[in-house]
Motif scaffolding. Structure first.
Motif, PDB file in Angstrom:
ATOM      1  N   ALA A 151       0.832  -1.201   0.000  1.00 25.60           N
ATOM      2  CA  ALA A 151       0.000   0.000   0.000  1.00 25.60           C
ATOM      3  C   ALA A 151       0.870   1.256   0.000  1.00 25.60           C
ATOM      4  O   ALA A 151       0.559   2.243  -0.684  1.00 25.60           O
ATOM      5  N   ALA A 154       2.090   1.798  -3.441  1.00 22.25           N
ATOM      6  CA  ALA A 154       1.024   2.342  -4.285  1.00 22.25           C
ATOM      7  C   ALA A 154       0.898   3.846  -4.080  1.00 22.25           C
ATOM      8  O   ALA A 154       0.820   4.614  -5.046  1.00 22.25           O
ATOM      9  N   MET A 155       0.888   4.289  -2.828  1.00 23.84           N
ATOM     10  CA  MET A 155       0.736   5.713  -2.566  1.00 23.84           C
ATOM     11  C   MET A 155       1.945   6.504  -3.052  1.00 23.84           C
ATOM     12  O   MET A 155       1.818   7.625  -3.539  1.00 23.84           O
ATOM     13  N   SER A 156       3.135   5.921  -2.943  1.00 23.89           N
ATOM     14  CA  SER A 156       4.328   6.641  -3.400  1.00 23.89           C
ATOM     15  C   SER A 156       4.280   6.884  -4.906  1.00 23.89           C
ATOM     16  O   SER A 156       4.843   7.872  -5.387  1.00 23.89           O
ATOM     17  N   VAL A 158       1.474   7.373  -6.756  1.00 28.60           N
ATOM     18  CA  VAL A 158       0.369   8.211  -7.215  1.00 28.60           C
ATOM     19  C   VAL A 158       0.168   9.475  -6.383  1.00 28.60           C
ATOM     20  O   VAL A 158      -0.607  10.357  -6.765  1.00 28.60           O
ATOM     21  N   ASN A 162      -4.308  11.383  -4.831  1.00 28.57           N
ATOM     22  CA  ASN A 162      -4.820  10.369  -5.761  1.00 28.57           C
ATOM     23  C   ASN A 162      -5.076   9.052  -5.052  1.00 28.57           C
ATOM     24  O   ASN A 162      -6.084   8.381  -5.313  1.00 28.57           O
ATOM     25  N   TYR A 163      -4.165   8.681  -4.187  1.00 26.21           N
ATOM     26  CA  TYR A 163      -4.318   7.406  -3.461  1.00 26.21           C
ATOM     27  C   TYR A 163      -5.642   7.360  -2.717  1.00 26.21           C
ATOM     28  O   TYR A 163      -6.399   6.390  -2.815  1.00 26.21           O
ATOM     29  N   TRP A 166      -8.720   7.660  -5.329  1.00 24.02           N
ATOM     30  CA  TRP A 166      -8.907   6.553  -6.262  1.00 24.02           C
ATOM     31  C   TRP A 166      -9.459   5.298  -5.607  1.00 24.02           C
ATOM     32  O   TRP A 166      -9.970   4.417  -6.293  1.00 24.02           O
ATOM     33  N   ILE A 174      -6.204   1.246  -8.101  1.00 21.76           N
ATOM     34  CA  ILE A 174      -5.529   1.074  -6.812  1.00 21.76           C
ATOM     35  C   ILE A 174      -5.211  -0.400  -6.573  1.00 21.76           C
ATOM     36  O   ILE A 174      -4.103  -0.754  -6.130  1.00 21.76           O
ATOM     37  N   GLU A 206      -0.019   3.022   5.108  1.00 21.03           N
ATOM     38  CA  GLU A 206      -1.016   3.434   4.123  1.00 21.03           C
ATOM     39  C   GLU A 206      -2.150   2.412   3.989  1.00 21.03           C
ATOM     40  O   GLU A 206      -3.165   2.681   3.341  1.00 21.03           O
TER      41      GLU A 206
END
Length: 344
Positions: A151, A154-156, A158, A162-163, A166, A174, A206
């Motif tokens: 997770a 993923a956040m890094s 976007v 956005n994280y 989305w 995601i 996250e």
């Protein structure tokens, strides 16, 4: 029970077995200004140079007395390899991401995962650091390598906005990013184990309820956690910052050997939820207690944490760089004093 080595103690605790006393260490970042000065290995160079990274990590054990060697001191290595732009930080601040590759959902389709991910500069540095640590540290000390969880990756890629958005507007995007992150974590973890790491710790705040609703954790992340832990070839720890109470039950079923919690989570409550499904790690505040309190109060809180039933005594998150060495030594001494007082 006869005295165990730190590694035996740590690994037995992760396996839910009896120990002579709870391990005392950190499964999160251990770099402090005093350790940097004494060891001669300082930020920001120690984030990027394997020899300096190993030297500073080992200092946490040899100088402060922590019963494990833990590295790195930040989590930008994989994001950097995936196209995030970073700044290197300073002597008392960590590297950070200042730009990310996926501004729109369609950008995820163009995301390039290097075929030679393990040879990318920062990732290769971590593997080399593992080799150096294993050469320089006695085999009875556990080696804990860290990397961002799925997770967090993923956040890094976007960005925070956005994280969060989305999950509602682009859930498939995601989910795809979390799956990609999981694949990377599996490959990277197994490489670290091959190089000699005993445990991999994945900070993944996250995924926690302070950022996303608990139901999203169960529908979007839990299955990939389970897949990760089925595919890796060694012990794993999940670290969740913030109050993770609402996801402790599903998290405890995900296959992680250890769950690292911060001070917002009540240890007694966490133990009642997790039971023997995972080892509970934490949860001394790195800022309020280890940075801000005098040594005797550090000891009081550490002893109370053991009393509450923690399985591995550790900071609840990464150490603040200005944490004093005397407080770190008091933190370690508290564990030993606890058992001496118990015997007396």
């Amino acid at each position: 029970m006869t005295d165990l080595t730190p590694k035996e103690r740590f690994m037995r605790a992760l396996q839910g077995k009896d120990v002579d006393k709870v391990p005392v260490c950190s499964v999160t970042q251990t770099g402090t200004i005093e350790l940097m000065d004494i060891a001669g290995a300082k930020w920001p160079e120690a984030h990027f140079d394997a020899e300096k990274m190993a030297t500073l990590a080992i200092a946490g054990h040899e100088i402060a007395g922590l019963e494990a060697v833990r590295y790195p001191f930040d989590g930008t290595d994989i994001p950097h390899a995936l196209g995030c732009k970073i700044i290197e930080g300073t002597y008392d601040t960590q590297p950070s991401i200042v730009d990310f590759p996926c501004k729109e959902p369609k950008d995820v389709n163009d995301l390039e995962i290097p075929e030679n991910l393990l040879e990318c500069d920062r990732v290769a540095t971590l593997l080399k650091t593992t080799d150096i640590v294993k050469e320089r540290v006695d085999d009875d000390i556990p080696v804990v390598a860290g990397m961002l969880g799925p997770a967090a990756l993923a956040m890094s890629l976007v960005g925070v906005r956005n994280y969060l958005m989305w999950f509602i507007s682009e859930p498939d995007t995601i989910k795809e990013l979390i799956t990609i992150g999981t694949d990377i974590c599996i490959e990277y973890s197994n490489a670290l184990f091959e190089h000699g790491a005993d445990v991999v710790c994945l900070p993944d705040s996250e995924a926690g309820p302070e950022l996303i609703p608990p139901e999203f954790f169960e529908t979007m992340i839990l299955s990939d956690y389970k897949r990760l832990n089925q595919k890796v070839h060694g012990k794993t720890i999940a670290h969740i910052c913030g109050d993770a109470s609402e996801i402790l039950e599903p998290l405890s079923t995900s296959g992680f050997d250890g769950i690292s919690i911060e001070e917002k989570v009540d240890v007694g409550y966490a133990k009642s939820i997790i039971g023997n499904k995972a080892c509970l790690i934490g949860n001394i505040s790195p800022v309020e207690t280890l940075l801000g309190m005098p040594p005797e109060q550090v000891k009081e809180e550490a002893k109370a944490c053991i009393d509450d039933g923690i399985d591995i005594l550790a900071p609840g998150c990464g150490l603040a760089p200005h944490t004093s060495l005397k407080n770190l030594k008091a933190f370690v001494a508290a564990r030993d004093e606890y058992y001496l007082e118990k015997e007396g």
